[in-house]
Design a protein around this motif. Sequence first.
Motif, mmCIF file in Angstrom:
data_model
loop_
_atom_site.group_PDB
_atom_site.id
_atom_site.type_symbol
_atom_site.label_atom_id
_atom_site.label_comp_id
_atom_site.label_asym_id
_atom_site.label_seq_id
_atom_site.Cartn_x
_atom_site.Cartn_y
_atom_site.Cartn_z
ATOM 1 N N ASN A 1 54.402 -49.526 59.073
ATOM 2 C CA ASN A 1 52.893 -49.746 58.893
ATOM 3 C C ASN A 1 52.406 -48.212 59.308
ATOM 4 O O ASN A 1 51.412 -47.838 58.698
ATOM 5 N N VAL A 2 53.032 -47.618 60.165
ATOM 6 C CA VAL A 2 52.439 -46.208 60.564
ATOM 7 C C VAL A 2 53.034 -45.164 59.484
ATOM 8 O O VAL A 2 52.066 -44.400 59.328
ATOM 9 N N LEU A 3 54.281 -45.491 58.973
ATOM 10 C CA LEU A 3 54.571 -44.541 57.876
ATOM 11 C C LEU A 3 53.499 -44.594 56.840
ATOM 12 O O LEU A 3 53.227 -43.599 56.110
ATOM 13 N N ASP A 4 53.228 -45.874 56.480
ATOM 14 C CA ASP A 4 52.489 -45.730 55.228
ATOM 15 C C ASP A 4 50.738 -45.733 55.496
ATOM 16 O O ASP A 4 50.210 -46.141 54.379
ATOM 17 N N GLY A 5 50.379 -45.673 56.697
ATOM 18 C CA GLY A 5 48.978 -45.475 56.968
ATOM 19 C C GLY A 5 48.152 -46.521 57.171
ATOM 20 O O GLY A 5 46.864 -46.499 57.607
#
Length: 257
Positions: A47-51
């Motif tokens: 979720n952090v990687l995809d914003g």
Amino acid sequence: MIELSVSRLNKRFGGNHVLKDISFDIRGAEMVGLIGPNGAGKTTLTNVLDGAVKPNSGTVYLNGTRIDQLPSFEVAKAGLGRTFQVTRSFRRMTVLENLYVPAMAQGRSHKSDEVKEEALEVLDFLTMAHLRNEYARALSGGQQKLLELGRLLMLDPDVIILDEPFAGVHPKLMEVIYEYIRRVNERGKAMIIISHQMDSIFALCKRLLVLNYGDLIADDTPEKVKNDPVVIEAYLGTTEDRSGTGHRDDETRPADG
């Protein structure tokens, strides 16, 4: 060359420290497995990687552009796309119409010959052209996974994250998905695969990242990871578990939330 650089990511939810100084790089068309027990932090990292979630500290750069503070749609435009453990197709739209949606999100008209041709090429690639006029709700679980992969291909991202691509899929169709994952990777796409099905991960990936309670405890080849005592204790189970005298829960428990 594709370059995803994750540096010292931290994420807290209240007093729960979910990601702890996570750092790793992906360069080129790597096929990387992301594994770990329930609660390890895999979903939060994705979720952090995809914003979708912003980190408390740390950075994520994709091809020289910082993306950790961008909204998800901007992250997708920058070149990172993902699927979800529970597929999110537009069930009342046809397969072909589902493929138009990413193009429309990019500001391209679904009526253009270019978009139509691209969508049909993706369906041909996935051997789903015969299903183009079927409603998405009529597809099997495995076909839904392929459709979601097709929507990602319409975005043409540099980095693709696949969240449990084999969950609930019939074994015969699983082999088909294996093949398409390999073919997408051969097209020059970097891939991060999250799965509790260890045989699949070990067969597809030449590198594994292992999370455990927010810590990155291993980043190595599958062979070395399989024999790492820290990983065995944290995730793969004890010697008794792996010999069949204990409970193997790495393939039976659901993915972490």
